[in-house]
Design an enzyme around this catalytic site. Structure first.
Site, PDB file in Angstrom:
ATOM      1  N   CYS A   1       0.819  -1.225   0.000  1.00  0.00           N
ATOM      2  CA  CYS A   1       0.000   0.000   0.000  1.00  0.00           C
ATOM      3  C   CYS A   1       0.847   1.266   0.000  1.00  0.00           C
ATOM      4  O   CYS A   1       0.371   2.338  -0.370  1.00  0.00           O
ATOM      5  CB  CYS A   1      -0.930   0.006   1.211  1.00  0.00           C
TER       6      CYS A   1
ATOM      7  N   HIS B   1      -4.017   6.859   1.408  1.00  0.00           N
ATOM      8  CA  HIS B   1      -4.239   5.537   0.825  1.00  0.00           C
ATOM      9  C   HIS B   1      -5.648   5.101   1.209  1.00  0.00           C
ATOM     10  O   HIS B   1      -6.059   5.237   2.363  1.00  0.00           O
ATOM     11  CB  HIS B   1      -3.190   4.559   1.372  1.00  0.00           C
TER      12      HIS B   1
ATOM     13  N   ASN C   1     -10.131  -0.907  -2.079  1.00  0.00           N
ATOM     14  CA  ASN C   1      -8.702  -0.654  -1.851  1.00  0.00           C
ATOM     15  C   ASN C   1      -7.913  -1.192  -3.044  1.00  0.00           C
ATOM     16  O   ASN C   1      -7.903  -2.399  -3.287  1.00  0.00           O
ATOM     17  CB  ASN C   1      -8.298  -1.355  -0.546  1.00  0.00           C
TER      18      ASN C   1
HETATM   19  O1  UT7 Z   1      -4.499  -1.478   2.642  1.00  0.00           O
HETATM   20  C1  UT7 Z   1      -3.862  -2.323   3.534  1.00  0.00           C
HETATM   21  C2  UT7 Z   1      -4.155  -1.943   4.881  1.00  0.00           C
HETATM   22  N1  UT7 Z   1      -5.374  -2.577   5.312  1.00  0.00           N
HETATM   23  C3  UT7 Z   1      -6.119  -2.000   6.214  1.00  0.00           C
HETATM   24  O2  UT7 Z   1      -5.824  -0.891   6.604  1.00  0.00           O
HETATM   25  C4  UT7 Z   1      -7.297  -2.751   6.783  1.00  0.00           C
HETATM   26  C5  UT7 Z   1      -7.427  -2.474   8.244  1.00  0.00           C
HETATM   27  N2  UT7 Z   1      -8.463  -3.267   8.873  1.00  0.00           N
HETATM   28  C6  UT7 Z   1      -9.757  -3.086   8.613  1.00  0.00           C
HETATM   29  O3  UT7 Z   1     -10.114  -2.268   7.773  1.00  0.00           O
HETATM   30  C7  UT7 Z   1     -10.775  -3.857   9.410  1.00  0.00           C
HETATM   31  O4  UT7 Z   1     -10.107  -4.584  10.421  1.00  0.00           O
HETATM   32  C8  UT7 Z   1     -11.626  -4.848   8.554  1.00  0.00           C
HETATM   33  C9  UT7 Z   1     -12.578  -4.059   7.687  1.00  0.00           C
HETATM   34  C10 UT7 Z   1     -10.746  -5.732   7.712  1.00  0.00           C
HETATM   35  C11 UT7 Z   1     -12.453  -5.763   9.447  1.00  0.00           C
HETATM   36  O5  UT7 Z   1     -13.254  -4.984  10.310  1.00  0.00           O
HETATM   37  P1  UT7 Z   1     -13.260  -5.279  11.883  1.00  0.00           P
HETATM   38  O6  UT7 Z   1     -14.227  -4.349  12.442  1.00  0.00           O
HETATM   39  O7  UT7 Z   1     -11.843  -5.180  12.369  1.00  0.00           O
HETATM   40  O8  UT7 Z   1     -13.814  -6.732  11.935  1.00  0.00           O
HETATM   41  P2  UT7 Z   1     -13.141  -8.059  12.575  1.00  0.00           P
HETATM   42  O9  UT7 Z   1     -12.008  -8.522  11.744  1.00  0.00           O
HETATM   43  O10 UT7 Z   1     -12.915  -7.825  14.028  1.00  0.00           O
HETATM   44  O11 UT7 Z   1     -14.323  -9.084  12.427  1.00  0.00           O
HETATM   45  C12 UT7 Z   1     -15.574  -8.905  13.105  1.00  0.00           C
HETATM   46  C13 UT7 Z   1     -16.520 -10.002  12.686  1.00  0.00           C
HETATM   47  C14 UT7 Z   1     -15.917 -11.394  12.775  1.00  0.00           C
HETATM   48  O12 UT7 Z   1     -16.927 -12.299  13.183  1.00  0.00           O
HETATM   49  P3  UT7 Z   1     -17.051 -12.756  14.740  1.00  0.00           P
HETATM   50  O13 UT7 Z   1     -15.739 -13.408  15.055  1.00  0.00           O
HETATM   51  O14 UT7 Z   1     -17.269 -11.485  15.517  1.00  0.00           O
HETATM   52  O15 UT7 Z   1     -18.208 -13.677  14.725  1.00  0.00           O
HETATM   53  C15 UT7 Z   1     -15.559 -11.718  11.351  1.00  0.00           C
HETATM   54  O16 UT7 Z   1     -15.559 -13.100  11.072  1.00  0.00           O
HETATM   55  O17 UT7 Z   1     -16.887  -9.822  11.316  1.00  0.00           O
HETATM   56  C16 UT7 Z   1     -16.671 -11.044  10.592  1.00  0.00           C
HETATM   57  N3  UT7 Z   1     -16.352 -10.703   9.208  1.00  0.00           N
HETATM   58  C17 UT7 Z   1     -17.279 -10.501   8.275  1.00  0.00           C
HETATM   59  N4  UT7 Z   1     -18.631 -10.577   8.317  1.00  0.00           N
HETATM   60  C18 UT7 Z   1     -19.302 -10.288   7.195  1.00  0.00           C
HETATM   61  C19 UT7 Z   1     -15.124 -10.523   8.661  1.00  0.00           C
HETATM   62  N5  UT7 Z   1     -15.260 -10.192   7.366  1.00  0.00           N
HETATM   63  C20 UT7 Z   1     -16.583 -10.173   7.101  1.00  0.00           C
HETATM   64  C21 UT7 Z   1     -17.338  -9.896   5.954  1.00  0.00           C
HETATM   65  N6  UT7 Z   1     -18.685  -9.974   6.035  1.00  0.00           N
HETATM   66  N7  UT7 Z   1     -16.766  -9.556   4.775  1.00  0.00           N
END
Ligand code: UT7
Length: 353
Positions: free
Chosen positions: A116, A280, A310
């Site tokens: 990135c 970014h 992204n």
């Molecule tokens: O460009 C490179 C740099 N990347 C970034 O900057 C990304 C940084 N991180 C993020 O943007 C966020 O962490 C995400 C958008 C990737 C994820 O959001 P989050 O609020 O951190 O969610 P999480 O990973 O804590 O997951 C929460 C829940 C989980 O379920 P449980 O364990 O609570 O039952 C995941 O399994 O959301 C679930 N989950 C989804 N549910 C529906 C993960 N992905 C999805 C999805 N749809 N696509």
């Protein structure tokens, strides 16, 4: 010493739009979840077997060269940033040279692989070449075709809903005008969490990277066959990117303001001097958080993650080009760019437009 000025920009987004509802046809996800957590509404995916990372980059480059008002023969050097290249090797630099019909000039082509932060790393490299007078005109292209390498099953949903395909290019030129161009660039990395946002396979670790046998790496005494193992092929996700989203998020919101302040302090500016901020496009929540820390009004923040997701190395130049096309980037503006991503690597740049 010369200053580095952007004299032409172009972007290329593939035609095919995939909404969040389209993503929900492939995996257990929802429009509500994706919009709430990332701000993304839709993304573009390139046409499989019809387009590649380098051909998309070439389309953006043609526009940039035309807008720069120069000929291909005037380009002294090519830089190409991507993490989703056409081939394992050679890199996309030589492929775009061929695609643009520039092989006869035999100029150098450098490939940048800084995830990135790839755009700002590439900009910084180009800036050094131009400042020293080694090259006058550099074609700098960033392109990503993530759709070929994502895991579209539910196990890959935390990554695959975020990424999209797209390309952007710019022509950078040396100028004697001291009031214009790239003022400063700041590049950082910390490899402690390299595997927390990574595409591990294929690679020379041969499946051994976690120090366990769970990835089925072959007998270390047998030569060959370690880049791709049968286990990797049989297991969904082993040949796709993985991410510890929360760790990346928490580190990003710390590093973005830090590296931006570093650039501002170096040049004697303050956050209120920024005319336009192009971060970014990783997550709308990250961009909004940084906007709040810097106390920037909404009109100074450029966000197009809603439309394109992204696009890694291409995300800043696509957003910058779009903002410029919309008349949001004007002569003399202080433009602030910042990125954070896999590695971890992070970077910032200030440009007087
Ligand atoms: O460009 C490179 C740099 N990347 C970034 O900057 C990304 C940084 N991180 C993020 O943007 C966020 O962490 C995400 C958008 C990737 C994820 O959001 P989050 O609020 O951190 O969610 P999480 O990973 O804590 O997951 C929460 C829940 C989980 O379920 P449980 O364990 O609570 O039952 C995941 O399994 O959301 C679930 N989950 C989804 N549910 C529906 C993960 N992905 C999805 C999805 N749809 N696509």
């Amino acid at each position: 010493m010369k200053n580095t000025k952007v004299i032409g920009m172009g972007k290329y987004l593939p035609e095919d739009v995939y909404t969040n509802d389209d993503m929900a046809k492939y995996m257990d996800t929802s429009d509500e979840w994706i919009q709430e957590r990332t701000g993304i509404k839709e993304r573009r995916f390139a046409r499989k077997h019809k387009e590649t990372t380098s051909t998309m980059g070439a389309r953006a480059a043609e526009i940039a060269i035309e807008r720069a008002g120069i000929e291909k023969k005037d380009i002294d050097f090519i830089i190409f940033a991507t993490i989703s290249p056409d081939y394992y090797f050679p890199g996309c630099g030589v492929l775009i040279q061929r695609e643009l019909g520039m092989t006869e000039y035999e100029v150098g082509a450098l490939d940048i692989r800084n995830q990135c932060s790839g755009f700002i790393y590439g900009l910084s490299v180009a800036d050094q070449f131009i400042k020293t007078g080694m090259y006058k005109n550099i074609l700098f292209v960033c392109s990503e075709m993530h759709s070929m390498g994502l895991d579209f099953s539910t196990s890959g949903r935390n990554v695959s809903v975020i990424f999209g395909d797209g390309a952007a290019a710019m022509v950078l030129q040396g100028t004697d005008d001291n009031d214009k161009g790239v003022l400063t660039t700041h590049l950082h990395s910390n490899g402690t969490h390299a595997e927390e946002l990574a595409m591990i396979n294929p690679g020379s670790h041969g499946g051994h990277y976690l120090g366990t046998e769970q990835y089925g790496y072959p007998d270390p005494d047998v030569l060959g066959g370690v880049f791709i193992t049968q286990t990797m092929l049989d297991t969904t996700g082993q040949l796709a990117p993985n991410m510890n989203g929360q760790l990346v998020f928490k580190t990003a919101v710390k590093k973005f303001p830090e590296v931006i302040m570093e650039a501002l302090n170096k040049t004697g500016y303050s956050p209120e001097d920024i005319d336009i901020f192009v971060p970014h496009q990783a997550n709308l929540r990250i961009s909004k958080f940084v906007q709040k820390v810097l106390k920037l009004p909404d009109e100074k923040l450029v966000s197009n993650i809603q439309k394109y997701g992204n696009t890694t190395a291409a995300s800043i130049p696509i957003a910058l080009c779009e903002a410029w096309e919309e008349g949001r980037v004007k002569d003399g503006d202080l433009v602030c760019l910042a990125a954070f991503g896999s590695g971890f690597t992070w970077a910032s740049a200030l440009i007087i437009w």
